[in-house]
Design a protein around this motif. Structure first.
Motif, short mmCIF file in Angstrom:
data_model
loop_
_atom_site.label_atom_id
_atom_site.label_comp_id
_atom_site.label_asym_id
_atom_site.label_seq_id
_atom_site.Cartn_x
_atom_site.Cartn_y
_atom_site.Cartn_z
N LYS A 247 48.61 44.86 50.08
CA LYS A 247 49.11 46.23 50.24
C LYS A 247 47.97 47.23 50.45
O LYS A 247 48.19 48.28 51.06
N ASP A 248 46.76 46.92 49.96
CA ASP A 248 45.62 47.82 50.17
C ASP A 248 45.29 47.96 51.65
O ASP A 248 44.66 48.93 52.07
N PHE A 249 45.68 46.97 52.45
CA PHE A 249 45.40 46.98 53.89
C PHE A 249 46.69 47.15 54.69
O PHE A 249 46.81 46.67 55.82
N ASP A 250 47.65 47.86 54.12
CA ASP A 250 48.92 48.19 54.76
C ASP A 250 49.69 46.97 55.25
O ASP A 250 50.39 47.02 56.27
N LYS B 39 38.54 49.80 53.65
CA LYS B 39 38.46 49.88 52.20
C LYS B 39 37.15 49.26 51.73
O LYS B 39 36.66 48.31 52.34
N LEU C 37 41.55 40.15 47.77
CA LEU C 37 42.09 41.35 48.40
C LEU C 37 43.58 41.47 48.11
O LEU C 37 44.31 40.47 48.15
N LYS C 38 44.00 42.68 47.85
CA LYS C 38 45.43 42.95 47.70
C LYS C 38 45.98 43.30 49.08
O LYS C 38 45.45 44.18 49.76
N GLU D 219 50.66 38.44 46.19
CA GLU D 219 50.22 39.81 46.48
C GLU D 219 48.73 39.88 46.80
O GLU D 219 48.27 40.86 47.36
N GLU D 220 48.00 38.82 46.45
CA GLU D 220 46.56 38.78 46.63
C GLU D 220 46.16 37.56 47.44
O GLU D 220 46.77 36.51 47.32
N THR E 83 39.03 39.39 56.53
CA THR E 83 38.31 39.85 55.36
C THR E 83 37.34 38.77 54.94
O THR E 83 36.21 39.06 54.55
#
Length: 192
Positions: free
Chosen positions: A166-169, A134, A163-164, A179-180, A5
């Motif tokens: 969990k947003d990217f599985d 995303k 970026l979180k 988490e970020e 990312t």
């Protein structure tokens, strides 16, 4: 995964700043090691873990007179993640995180650039990481531009985004402090 990312964000950041009078295409100078896709994430809430992606490529188009017309496209080798610890890097490459066997490449392609001030812009685009695409926004800053000692012309930008996971599985639970991930990008492009 964060590094991918970051790489994408870095390229996106390159689209911003001020510089040339005409639109021009630039190739990110990874060969000369003048571009970096870095990341940082909290380790248990006690310290910061830093890392980078060593292999990526891409470019950007930039027009000082019309920065909103700028474009960025970058691809990153997810297996090139480096946190200065071989066992941790092996775990980050696993299905718990980047799943590099299944998703060896992360990409970023800009969709819009919006000036936010003198030499700054938000670069919106699509980031594909761990097989998930995303929208993300990279806050970019123009660093500088001009002739180089080898007869070329260069422009440089920096940028960052968060970026979180969990947003990217990326479901591996590292605790609430982790988490970020923050991507920190610095790119220097050579005008073509």
């Amino acid at each position: 995964m964060l590094k991918k990312t970051l790489a994408a964000l870095v390229l996106g950041s390159a689209v911003l700043g001020g510089g040339q009078a005409l639109a021009a295409d630039y190739v990110i100078d990874t060969e000369g090691q003048h571009a970096f896709v870095n990341f940082k994430i909290s380790h248990l809430g006690y310290s910061w873990l830093y890392g980078s992606f060593k292999e990526f490529e891409g470019g950007f188009s930039y027009d000082e007179k019309n920065p909103e017309a700028s474009k960025v496209k970058v691809s990153l080798d997810t297996a090139s993640v480096d946190t200065n610890h071989a066992e941790r890097d092996k775990h980050i490459r696993s299905a718990d995180f980047l799943n590099v066997d299944k998703h060896p490449t992360a990409t970023f392609e800009s969709t819009a650039v919006k000036s936010t001030g003198e030499g700054t812009a938000d670069i919106s685009g699509n980031l594909t990481l761990n097989g998930v695409t995303k929208p993300v926004v990279i806050a970019a800053t123009f660093v500088g531009q001009g002739d180089d000692p080898w007869g070329g012309y260069r422009a440089g930008f920096s940028g960052s985004t968060k970026l979180k996971l969990k947003d990217f599985d990326i479901a591996k639970d590292l605790g609430p402090a982790s988490e970020e991930v923050e991507l920190i990008i610095s790119v220097e492009g050579v005008r073509q």
